[in-house]
Design a protein around this motif. Structure first.
Motif, PDB file in Angstrom:
ATOM      1  N   VAL A  99       0.833  -1.205   0.000  1.00 19.67           N
ATOM      2  CA  VAL A  99       0.000   0.000   0.000  1.00 19.67           C
ATOM      3  C   VAL A  99       0.866   1.254   0.000  1.00 19.67           C
ATOM      4  O   VAL A  99       0.623   2.196  -0.767  1.00 19.67           O
ATOM      5  CB  VAL A  99      -0.961  -0.003   1.204  1.00 19.67           C
ATOM      6  CG1 VAL A  99      -1.624   1.365   1.355  1.00 19.67           C
ATOM      7  CG2 VAL A  99      -2.026  -1.077   1.031  1.00 19.67           C
ATOM      8  N   HIS A 123      -9.261  10.048  -5.486  1.00 16.07           N
ATOM      9  CA  HIS A 123      -9.159   8.818  -4.705  1.00 16.07           C
ATOM     10  C   HIS A 123      -8.723   7.613  -5.535  1.00 16.07           C
ATOM     11  O   HIS A 123      -8.643   6.499  -4.994  1.00 16.07           O
ATOM     12  CB  HIS A 123     -10.507   8.492  -4.049  1.00 16.07           C
ATOM     13  CG  HIS A 123     -10.960   9.526  -3.070  1.00 16.07           C
ATOM     14  ND1 HIS A 123     -10.102  10.193  -2.234  1.00 16.07           N
ATOM     15  CD2 HIS A 123     -12.213   9.992  -2.786  1.00 16.07           C
ATOM     16  CE1 HIS A 123     -10.799  11.034  -1.483  1.00 16.07           C
ATOM     17  NE2 HIS A 123     -12.072  10.925  -1.789  1.00 16.07           N
ATOM     18  N   LEU A 126      -5.267   5.713  -4.321  1.00 16.18           N
ATOM     19  CA  LEU A 126      -5.421   4.966  -3.078  1.00 16.18           C
ATOM     20  C   LEU A 126      -6.357   3.782  -3.259  1.00 16.18           C
ATOM     21  O   LEU A 126      -6.095   2.681  -2.761  1.00 16.18           O
ATOM     22  CB  LEU A 126      -5.923   5.889  -1.972  1.00 16.18           C
ATOM     23  CG  LEU A 126      -6.213   5.240  -0.615  1.00 16.18           C
ATOM     24  CD1 LEU A 126      -4.974   4.537  -0.074  1.00 16.18           C
ATOM     25  CD2 LEU A 126      -6.713   6.285   0.380  1.00 16.18           C
ATOM     26  N   THR A 127      -7.443   3.996  -3.986  1.00 18.36           N
ATOM     27  CA  THR A 127      -8.397   2.901  -4.219  1.00 18.36           C
ATOM     28  C   THR A 127      -7.750   1.769  -4.996  1.00 18.36           C
ATOM     29  O   THR A 127      -7.943   0.588  -4.680  1.00 18.36           O
ATOM     30  CB  THR A 127      -9.620   3.420  -4.984  1.00 18.36           C
ATOM     31  OG1 THR A 127     -10.212   4.504  -4.267  1.00 18.36           O
ATOM     32  CG2 THR A 127     -10.655   2.324  -5.153  1.00 18.36           C
ATOM     33  N   LEU A 130      -5.526  -0.246  -2.697  1.00 19.70           N
ATOM     34  CA  LEU A 130      -6.295  -1.092  -1.785  1.00 19.70           C
ATOM     35  C   LEU A 130      -6.924  -2.273  -2.512  1.00 19.70           C
ATOM     36  O   LEU A 130      -6.995  -3.382  -1.976  1.00 19.70           O
ATOM     37  CB  LEU A 130      -7.373  -0.259  -1.086  1.00 19.70           C
ATOM     38  CG  LEU A 130      -6.854   0.803  -0.111  1.00 19.70           C
ATOM     39  CD1 LEU A 130      -7.991   1.687   0.377  1.00 19.70           C
ATOM     40  CD2 LEU A 130      -6.147   0.142   1.070  1.00 19.70           C
ATOM     41  N   GLY A 174      -5.467  -1.174   5.412  1.00 19.42           N
ATOM     42  CA  GLY A 174      -6.134   0.059   5.824  1.00 19.42           C
ATOM     43  C   GLY A 174      -5.262   0.905   6.738  1.00 19.42           C
ATOM     44  O   GLY A 174      -5.238   2.142   6.630  1.00 19.42           O
ATOM     45  N   ALA A 177      -2.807   2.673   4.647  1.00 20.59           N
ATOM     46  CA  ALA A 177      -3.434   3.765   3.900  1.00 20.59           C
ATOM     47  C   ALA A 177      -3.499   5.032   4.738  1.00 20.59           C
ATOM     48  O   ALA A 177      -3.246   6.138   4.239  1.00 20.59           O
ATOM     49  CB  ALA A 177      -4.831   3.341   3.451  1.00 20.59           C
ATOM     50  N   PHE A 255     -11.332  -2.166   8.780  1.00 23.29           N
ATOM     51  CA  PHE A 255     -10.842  -1.791   7.449  1.00 23.29           C
ATOM     52  C   PHE A 255     -11.700  -0.678   6.858  1.00 23.29           C
ATOM     53  O   PHE A 255     -11.170   0.304   6.327  1.00 23.29           O
ATOM     54  CB  PHE A 255     -10.860  -3.014   6.532  1.00 23.29           C
ATOM     55  CG  PHE A 255     -10.520  -2.703   5.100  1.00 23.29           C
ATOM     56  CD1 PHE A 255      -9.234  -2.335   4.743  1.00 23.29           C
ATOM     57  CD2 PHE A 255     -11.489  -2.766   4.113  1.00 23.29           C
ATOM     58  CE1 PHE A 255      -8.918  -2.051   3.418  1.00 23.29           C
ATOM     59  CE2 PHE A 255     -11.191  -2.478   2.788  1.00 23.29           C
ATOM     60  CZ  PHE A 255      -9.889  -2.121   2.446  1.00 23.29           C
ATOM     61  N   SER A 258     -10.862   2.596   8.660  1.00 24.19           N
ATOM     62  CA  SER A 258      -9.544   3.150   8.318  1.00 24.19           C
ATOM     63  C   SER A 258      -9.526   3.693   6.898  1.00 24.19           C
ATOM     64  O   SER A 258      -8.915   4.744   6.633  1.00 24.19           O
ATOM     65  CB  SER A 258      -8.464   2.083   8.497  1.00 24.19           C
ATOM     66  OG  SER A 258      -8.712   0.961   7.672  1.00 24.19           O
ATOM     67  N   VAL A 259     -10.207   3.031   5.972  1.00 29.71           N
ATOM     68  CA  VAL A 259     -10.271   3.533   4.598  1.00 29.71           C
ATOM     69  C   VAL A 259     -11.038   4.846   4.549  1.00 29.71           C
ATOM     70  O   VAL A 259     -10.662   5.789   3.841  1.00 29.71           O
ATOM     71  CB  VAL A 259     -10.914   2.482   3.673  1.00 29.71           C
ATOM     72  CG1 VAL A 259     -11.217   3.080   2.304  1.00 29.71           C
ATOM     73  CG2 VAL A 259      -9.991   1.288   3.524  1.00 29.71           C
ATOM     74  N   ALA A 262      -8.701   7.458   5.712  1.00 32.21           N
ATOM     75  CA  ALA A 262      -7.692   7.746   4.689  1.00 32.21           C
ATOM     76  C   ALA A 262      -8.264   8.613   3.575  1.00 32.21           C
ATOM     77  O   ALA A 262      -7.616   9.572   3.117  1.00 32.21           O
ATOM     78  CB  ALA A 262      -7.145   6.432   4.122  1.00 32.21           C
TER      79      ALA A 262
END
Length: 543
Positions: A99, A123, A126-127, A130, A174, A177, A255, A258-259, A262
């Motif tokens: 990540v 996004h 980052l997406t 993940l 997560g 991230a 998760f 945390s996402v 982020a």
């Protein structure tokens, strides 16, 4: 254009970048399943054999910290007792590194800014990271489940084991991230994420060690700290002994939370910046920074400080457990036998065997620091600062040798700190603190040549295969750790255990420190390091 525009293309790009590293991580982690299954079947073929060893384990807090709380005596439960926490840690490290590599490192090197100039949503990067990491964890979990089913284990427990490993890996994805949004450098983000993995392992171990031993004598109900750890959640699923599927809600909720954090942080900062900006340095540089060695120390000192604090804390914890372990060793032959195997076998004093086993763990931790420290030159090369430094009068050999010197010196400092903390705490509780500090410090330093082998290998792969250096160095560390530290317990053939440099280190204080293996290990480490320096001198810089 939405915030997720371009995600699919970035997923394909990330998969292409990781087409070698992630498969190596997945295969290298999943391969321990058949190894452990074969070991359990060979060493504990009957339920009576498994009950005997588990009763020994429940009386040793140190073993519960290293493994987990046993939940039953079935073959599947014994496999989980031997395997689960280690695989969970590997899945967590795989996830955090991947990540950060596809988020913060891309920003640090300028890739994100270049990609962001196209039609890409805020996004999307980052997406994509993940999605790729979640997919890698699902593949890993699926392979583990299929391997266990193929070895005749019940399908429900096998799928639960795979799902639990995948879930814990996704949780740490997560965490990484969020860390990537907080910090401004990939090293700091990796450090934070890896520290969370380490804390999760320690907290889980504390909860298992403080758990309640059940009337049957071979199972333990973990204490409440285990429920604070993602690694504890996967062990609390109790695969093959109840299969508590509802526990999966905890990692999935964590998760998602945390996402969400982020994503929220992503829109509140500029590309390339972190929520916590780097501190401004002094207006004038110190004279030490005029040398490559001074610069290497300045870049590495924060990492060394963090590792030192962790090693001192762990060493003090080991010293405080000495009396408890001594009582357990005196009362149970099975526990004593297991401790002796962790120390490499033999008929030495049982407490010396316990401390020898702990010294081997200190050596592994020092090797982990060495690998992390020697990956700094690779990040400097890929990110550009190395080019600026080498454009001056600083030579290539001087630059890389400076980082190597700091890493080797740091490993020695870590071993001294851990050994001294162990001896001091043990000595304060049992007397003779001064002598025990010297004895434990010397025993810890015996592990240094094995750590130097990993240092030499890291430099060698950096010089030969810079783009693969990070993955190969950490793979070598993982194999050395599992094969060297647990090879005896897993019943691995001697030829396999000899692959690890830790196998060749004298088990001090359980055995005498002989010079020949230490000299041989040091010579191999020097040869690898010299080869890496020579290779780096002859190749071009690689981004």
């Amino acid at each position: 254009m939405s915030a997720f525009t371009g995600t699919a293309r970035l997923v394909r790009l990330a998969i292409r970048r990781d087409r070698i590293q992630l498969p190596l991580w997945i295969a290298g982690t999943a391969v321990f399943v058949p190894i452990v299954v074969a070991s359990v079947r060979d060493r504990f073929p009957t339920e009576a054999d498994r009950v005997e060893i588990l009763r020994s384990a429940t009386e040793s807090p140190a073993l519960l910290v290293l493994r987990t709380a046993p939940t039953g005596a079935s073959e599947g439960a014994m496999i989980m007792f031997s395997l689960l926490t280690y695989v969970a840690v590997l899945a967590g490290l795989m996830s955090t590194l991947a990540v950060v590599r596809h988020t913060r490192q891309n920003e640090e090197t300028g890739r994100s800014e270049m990609v962001g100039a196209t039609v890409v949503g805020r996004h999307a990067g980052l997406t994509a990271a993940l999605v790729v990491v979640a997919g890698a964890n699902l593949v890993l979990g699926g392979l583990i489940a299929l391997a266990l089913i193929g070895y005749g284990q019940p399908a429900a427990g096998s799928i639960g084991a795979g799902a639990g490993i995948a879930a814990v890996g996704i949780v740490f994805a997560g965490v990484a991230a969020v860390a990537a949004q907080i910090t401004q450098s990939s090293r700091a983000a990796n450090g934070i994420a890896a520290a969370v993995v380490g804390v999760a392992y320690v907290v889980r171990g504390l909860g298992d060690a403080l758990g309640d031993r059940q009337p049957d004598g071979y199972t333990v109900v973990s204490a409440w700290p285990t429920w604070l750890s993602p690694i504890g959640w996967v062990t609390e699923m109790r695969q093959y002994e109840g299969d508590r599927w509802w526990v999966l809600v905890l990692p999935l909720v964590t998760f998602a939370a945390s996402v969400g954090v982020a994503f929220a942080l992503t829109v509140r900062r500029d590309v390339g910046m972190g929520m916590v900006p780097d501190r401004r340095g002094p207006a004038r540089a110190t004279p030490a920074l005029l040398s490559p060695l001074g610069l290497a120390w300045r870049l590495q000192r924060g990492t060394l400080l963090g590792w030192t604090v962790a090693m001192v804390a762990y060493g003090a914890a080991v010293g405080s457990l000495s009396q408890t372990v001594q009582d357990a060793l005196g009362e149970n032959e099975g526990t004593a036998d297991t401790i002796a195997k962790l120390a490499g076998g033999g008929n030495a004093d049982l407490m010396d065997a316990f401390f020898a086993a702990m010294m081997a763990i200190y050596g592994a931790m020092a090797a982990g620091y060495v690998v992390q420290a020697l990956m700094r030159p690779r990040s400097e090369e890929a990110g550009g600062p190395a080019e600026a430094v080498l454009a001056t009068g600083t030579g290539r050999l001087t630059w890389l040798a400076s980082h190597l010197a700091v890493a080797v010196g740091g490993a020695a400092v870590l071993l001294v700190a851990a050994g001294a903390a162990t001896g001091l705490v043990d000595g304060l509780s049992s007397g003779g603190a001064g002598g025990k500090v010297l004895d434990m410090t010397g025993a810890a330093l015996v592990q240094l040549p094995a750590a130097l082998i990993l240092a030499g290998f890291a430099v060698a792969v950096f010089g030969l295969l810079p783009r693969l250096a990070v993955g190969l160095a950490w793979a070598a560390f993982t194999v050395s750790l599992i094969v060297g530290q647990l090879g005896e317990l897993l019943g691995l053939p001697q030829a396999v255990r000899d692959i690890s440099p830790f196998t060749h280190v004298p088990a001090v204080p359980a055995a005498s420190a002989t010079a020949l293996p230490l000299i041989a290990l040091t010579a191999v480490a020097v040869a690898l390091g010299a080869a890496g320096l020579a290779l780096f001198r002859r190749r071009d810089l690689v981004l």
